[in-house]
Write a protein that holds these residues in place. Structure first.
Motif, mmCIF file in Angstrom:
data_model
loop_
_atom_site.group_PDB
_atom_site.id
_atom_site.type_symbol
_atom_site.label_atom_id
_atom_site.label_comp_id
_atom_site.label_asym_id
_atom_site.label_seq_id
_atom_site.Cartn_x
_atom_site.Cartn_y
_atom_site.Cartn_z
ATOM 1 N N GLY A 315 0.774 -1.239 0.000
ATOM 2 C CA GLY A 315 0.000 0.000 0.000
ATOM 3 C C GLY A 315 0.797 1.276 0.000
ATOM 4 N N VAL A 316 2.102 1.200 0.287
ATOM 5 C CA VAL A 316 2.925 2.409 0.329
ATOM 6 C C VAL A 316 4.035 2.358 -0.726
ATOM 7 N N LEU A 317 4.867 1.318 -0.642
ATOM 8 C CA LEU A 317 6.021 1.263 -1.535
ATOM 9 C C LEU A 317 5.619 1.031 -2.988
ATOM 10 N N ARG A 318 4.693 0.084 -3.231
ATOM 11 C CA ARG A 318 4.301 -0.209 -4.617
ATOM 12 C C ARG A 318 3.684 1.010 -5.310
ATOM 13 N N PRO A 319 2.713 1.710 -4.692
ATOM 14 C CA PRO A 319 2.200 2.917 -5.354
ATOM 15 C C PRO A 319 3.282 3.980 -5.570
ATOM 16 N N ALA A 320 4.190 4.128 -4.605
ATOM 17 C CA ALA A 320 5.258 5.116 -4.766
ATOM 18 C C ALA A 320 6.136 4.771 -5.967
ATOM 19 N N VAL A 321 6.485 3.481 -6.085
ATOM 20 C CA VAL A 321 7.300 3.028 -7.218
ATOM 21 C C VAL A 321 6.595 3.317 -8.542
ATOM 22 N N ARG A 330 1.636 9.566 -20.375
ATOM 23 C CA ARG A 330 1.529 8.317 -21.122
ATOM 24 C C ARG A 330 0.522 7.365 -20.473
ATOM 25 N N PHE A 331 0.467 7.340 -19.138
ATOM 26 C CA PHE A 331 -0.438 6.465 -18.409
ATOM 27 C C PHE A 331 -1.508 7.309 -17.720
ATOM 28 N N THR A 332 -2.735 6.816 -17.741
ATOM 29 C CA THR A 332 -3.810 7.506 -17.036
ATOM 30 C C THR A 332 -3.699 7.231 -15.540
ATOM 31 N N ALA A 333 -4.414 8.035 -14.758
ATOM 32 C CA ALA A 333 -4.386 7.844 -13.301
ATOM 33 C C ALA A 333 -4.936 6.469 -12.925
ATOM 34 N N LEU A 337 -3.064 3.398 -10.925
ATOM 35 C CA LEU A 337 -3.634 2.731 -9.749
ATOM 36 C C LEU A 337 -3.676 1.217 -9.946
ATOM 37 N N PHE A 338 -4.019 0.787 -11.159
ATOM 38 C CA PHE A 338 -4.036 -0.655 -11.434
ATOM 39 C C PHE A 338 -2.635 -1.244 -11.310
ATOM 40 N N GLY A 391 -3.335 -11.043 -7.092
ATOM 41 C CA GLY A 391 -3.553 -11.983 -8.180
ATOM 42 C C GLY A 391 -4.994 -12.451 -8.255
ATOM 43 N N GLY A 392 -5.542 -12.838 -7.112
ATOM 44 C CA GLY A 392 -6.899 -13.374 -7.100
ATOM 45 C C GLY A 392 -7.971 -12.358 -7.457
ATOM 46 N N PHE A 393 -7.727 -11.080 -7.153
ATOM 47 C CA PHE A 393 -8.741 -10.053 -7.410
ATOM 48 C C PHE A 393 -8.310 -9.070 -8.501
ATOM 49 N N ALA A 394 -7.325 -9.452 -9.303
ATOM 50 C CA ALA A 394 -6.804 -8.531 -10.321
ATOM 51 C C ALA A 394 -7.879 -8.112 -11.312
ATOM 52 N N ARG A 395 -8.671 -9.076 -11.777
ATOM 53 C CA ARG A 395 -9.700 -8.722 -12.758
ATOM 54 C C ARG A 395 -10.763 -7.806 -12.148
ATOM 55 N N GLN A 396 -11.164 -8.089 -10.918
ATOM 56 C CA GLN A 396 -12.152 -7.230 -10.267
ATOM 57 C C GLN A 396 -11.601 -5.819 -10.064
ATOM 58 N N ILE A 397 -10.323 -5.732 -9.704
ATOM 59 C CA ILE A 397 -9.683 -4.417 -9.540
ATOM 60 C C ILE A 397 -9.667 -3.678 -10.874
ATOM 61 N N ALA A 398 -9.315 -4.401 -11.940
ATOM 62 C CA ALA A 398 -9.260 -3.784 -13.264
ATOM 63 C C ALA A 398 -10.639 -3.297 -13.710
#
Length: 624
Positions: A315-321, A330-333, A337-338, A391-398
C-alpha cells in the motif's frame, strides 16, 4: 525405497500442478494461488508427503530449482517483444532502476523496524522482494487484457527485476555470510555477475540462432529439433554462466530468451507452444515443492509486524514506485492505480529465500538460525498475501478501475487509420495499428500510437498484434484487395465481434458485403460528410467532437432494473446532458415514443456530453 518415495512425490506434485493449472484456467485467476495451496496440502503442515529429505536434500533441490528458474525466466523473456518495449520505454527504464531501488531500500527499512530483523537479513529480504516476476504477472495479464503500454511495463519490470533481484540477493547473502560489508566490492560483484550473464546469454543465443538458420534439419524432425535446441539453449546458458560466476545464470537465461524471442526464429510458434508446456510443468513443481517446505510457525511468529510489513509493501512502496516511474501523460491515473495494485511476488523470492535459509541453518556451525526463519517467513508471507489479494482479485480491480478497454485492431497506419485511432483512443479504447511501411510506421509511433510492424494480410501478424482478443478489426489500407483479404482472414480465423472494411472504390462494396463485412465507401462517406456540412452544420460540427466533449454510445439492455420501464420514466433519472436518441428492437431502429417500454435485449443509443453518457453506462451496467 528412497527412489520409490521420490517418484511418488514427483508424481503427486505434477498431478496437483496440472490440476492447479486447469483450475486457474477455469476460474481465470493466476495459477500460483492454487500451486501454493497444493504445496501446503502436500507439505509437513498438511499430508506430510513432501519433505526436504524425499526431495533429495539441499543439493538436489538447489539444482532442480536452478534449472527450473532458468526455463521459467527464459520463457518469460522469449515472449517479451521489442515492439512491446517501445510502448512505454521511459516508464520501463524507471521501473527497473528507480523503482527497484525504492522497493529495495524501502522494504529493507520497513523489515528492520517493523519485525526487528537485523540489517543483514533486512537487506536480503529487501533485495528478494524487488522481484515481481513473469510467473505471477503474466497469468494476471492473460485474464486482464489491459492496454499494451500497461502490459509491456509490467511484463518487462517482472522479467528484469527477477534477474536483478536474484543477483542482488546473492551479493547481500555473501556479505551476510562473511559478516563484512564493503560497498565497492559488492557493487563490483553485482556488475560482474550481471555482465557475465549478459555475455553468456548473447553467445548462447547467437549459437542457437546460427544452428537454426544455417544447419540443414530434416523436414520431418525440424520443428522438434528447433524446440529441443531452444530449450537446451536456456539450460546451457544458465549452467554455463552459473559455472563461471554463481547466480549469473538467471541473467544469462533472461538474455538468451530476449535475444532469441526477437530474432525471428524458424518454427517460432511451435517453440513457444512447447516452451509454454514445459514451463507450466517446472513452474508447478517448483512452487509446490517450495510451498511444501513452508513452516506456518514462522508465519505466525511474525505477528502484527509481519502484517504491517505487507501493508507497507503493497500500500505504500508499490504505489510510490509506480507513480514515480510512470510520471507524465503516457499512463492515465486509473492505469497507474491498477499497476500499483499488481505487484505480486513470485518464484525468485520463494526459491532463493528457501535455499538461503537452508544453507544458513545447515552450515557448520549453523549461522543466524533465527534470521533464516525470519527470512523464509517474511518472504512467503508477502508472496501469499500479494498473490491472494493482487492476483486473485486482479480482474475485479481492473473492472472497478475501468482499465480493460475494447481492443480494436486497425490495419493500415496511414491518415485514415491514424485519424480513426486518435478518435478511438480519445474515448479510452485500446487501439493497435498494423503497418508494414517503415516510414508510416515510425510516423505513427512518433505520434504516440501503438503500432505493430508487419503485413496485415498475414495471419501470424494479425495473431501477434492481438487479433484473438480483439472485438473489432478495421481494414483501412488504401488497397481494396488487401482490405478484402484481411476481412476474409479475420472472419475465418478469429472470433471477432465486428469486421469493418474501407472500400476505396465504390464498385467493390458489393464484394465486401457478400462476406457480411460492414463496409465504408471512401467516396460516399466524403459526400455524406459534405452534405451534413451543407444541410445540418451544427450536427456535423458536434459529430467531430464525439469522444471529446460529446459522445454517442449504443448499449444493450441487460439489467432487470432498466427493462420494464418507459422512456419517460428513465429519462427523468438520466444525468443532465444525455438523452435516448434511438431504440433498436428486432433489427429495426426508431426515435422512441415517451411511452415506449424497454425490454431485455433492446439496443439503446445514448447521445450527449461525454461525462453524462459514461455515467449512464455505469448506472446501467455497473462493475461487478
Amino acid at each position: 525405497m528412497a527412489s520409490t518415495d521420490f517418484l511418488l512425490v514427483v508424481a503427486a506434485i505434477i498431478g496437483l500442478g496440472v490440476s492447479a493449472q486447469l483450475l486457474a484456467a477455469r476460474f481465470r485467476v493466476p495459477s500460483v494461488l492454487f500451486l501454493i495451496t497444493a504445496g501446503i496440502v502436500l507439505g509437513p503442515e498438511g499430508l506430510g508427503v513432501v519433505t526436504l529429505e524425499n526431495l533429495g536434500g539441499i543439493d538436489a533441490l538447489s539444482t532442480i530449482v536452478g534449472v527450473s528458474v532458468a526455463i521459467i525466466v527464459f520463457e518469460g523473456a522469449f515472449h517479451l517483444k521489442i515492439d512491446k518495449l517501445r510502448q512505454a520505454p521511459s516508464a520501463v527504464i524507471r521501473l527497473i532502476t528507480l523503482g527497484a531501488a525504492i522497493a529495495f531500500v524501502g522494504t529493507a527499512v520497513a523489515t528492520h523496524y517493523l519485525i526487528g530483523a537485523d540489517w543483514g537479513i533486512s537487506l536480503l529480504i529487501g533485495a528478494l522482494l524487488v522481484a515481481t516476476g513473469p510467473t505471477v504477472v503474466t497469468p494476471i495479464l492473460a485474464v486482464v487484457p489491459v492496454r499494451d503500454r500497461v502490459a509491456a511495463a509490467l511484463e518487462t519490470e517482472g522479467i528484469v527485476n527477477d534477474v536483478t533481484a536474484a543477483i542482488a540477493a546473492i551479493v547481500v547473502f555473501k556479505a551476510l555470510a562473511s559478516a563484512e560489508i564493503h560497498v565497492d566490492t559488492y557493487v563490483q560483484d553485482f556488475v560482474s555477475r550481471l555482465g557475465v550473464g549478459l555475455f553468456v546469454g548473447v553467445v548462447v543465443a547467437a549459437i542457437v540462432w546460427a544452428v537454426l538458420q544455417y544447419v540443414d534439419m530434416s523436414p520431418d524432425d525440424a520443428p522438434q529439433n528447433a524446440r529441443l535446441l531452444t530449450l537446451a539453449g536456456a539450460v546451457v546458458a544458465f549452467g554455463a554462466a552459473d559455472w563461471v560466476y554463481s547466480e549469473a545464470g538467471v541473467a544469462a537465461a533472461a538474455t538468451a530468451g530476449l535475444v532469441l524471442g526477437n530474432a525471428g526464429l524458424p518454427y517460432e510458434e511451435e517453440i513457444e507452444a512447447f516452451k509454454g508446456d514445459v514451463t507450466l510443468i517446472v513452474l508447478s513443481f517448483v512452487f509446490i515443492a517450495l510451498a511444501a517446505l513452508l513452516d506456518f510457525d514462522r508465519l505466525s511468529a511474525l505477528g502484527f509486524g509481519g502484517l504491517a510489513l505487507v501493508v507497507v509493501v503493497m500500500g505504500v512502496l508499490r504505489p510510490a514506485v509506480v507513480f514515480l516511474s510512470t510520471s507524465g501523460k503516457r499512463f492515465t491515473a486509473r492505469e497507474k492505480l491498477f499497476m500499483s495494485a499488481v505487484g505480486p511476488r513470485g518464484i525468485i523470492p520463494a526459491s532463493v529465500a528457501t535455499l538461503f535459509a537452508i544453507r544458513l541453518q545447515d552450515s557448520e556451525p549453523p549461522t543466524n538460525v533465527a534470521g533464516a526463519k525470519l527470512l523464509v517467513g517474511t518472504v512467503f508471507l508477502v508472496i501469499l498475501v500479494t498473490v491472494v489479494v493482487e492476483g486473485g482479485f486482479a480482474r475485479q480491480i481492473a473492472e472497478r478501475l475501468d482499465v480493460i478497454p475494447m481492443r480494436v485492431l486497425i490495419v493500415g497506419g496511414g491518415k485514415v487509420g491514424r485519424s480513426l485511432a486518435e478518435r478511438l483512443e480519445a474515448r479510452g479504447e485500446n487501439v493497435v495499428l498494423i503497418e508494414a511501411d517503415e516510414t508510416i510506421l515510425e510516423r505513427a509511433r512518433s505520434e504516440g500510437f501503438t503500432v505493430h510492424a508487419g503485413d496485415g494480410t498475414n495471419t501470424e501478424v494479425l495473431l501477434a498484434a492481438g487479433a484473438e482478443n480483439a472485438k473489432i478489426v478495421v481494414a483501412a489500407t488504401g488497397d481494396d484487395d488487401a482490405n478484402l483479404l484481411i476481412a476474409q482472414l479475420v472472419k475465418s480465423k478469429f472470433d471477432v465481434d465486428r469486421v469493418i472494411a474501407r472500400a476505396n472504390n465504390p464498385a467493390n462494396v458489393d464484394a465486401f458485403e457478400e462476406l457480411d463485412v460492414r463496409t465504408i465507401s471512401s467516396s460516399e462517406s466524403t459526400a455524406w460528410a459534405i452534405d451534413n456540412l451543407i444541410e445540418r452544420p451544427a450536427l456535423s460540427n458536434w459529430m467531430t467532437e464525439i469522444g471529446r466533449s460529446g459522445d454517442v454510445q449504443e448499449i444493450e439492455i441487460t439489467s432487470e432494473h432498466v427493462a420494464g420501464q418507459r422512456i419517460v420514466e428513465i429519462s427523468d433519472e438520466l444525468p443532465n446532458g444525455v438523452l435516448i436518441a434511438l431504440v433498436s428492437r428486432d433489427g429495426e431502429s426508431e426515435v422512441p415514443d415517451p411511452e415506449l417500454t424497454l425490454k431485455l435485449g433492446d439496443h439503446v443509443t445514448l447521445l450527449g456530453r461525454t461525462e453524462a453518457v459514461h455515467e449512464t453506462l455505469d448506472r446501467w451496467h455497473p462493475h461487478d
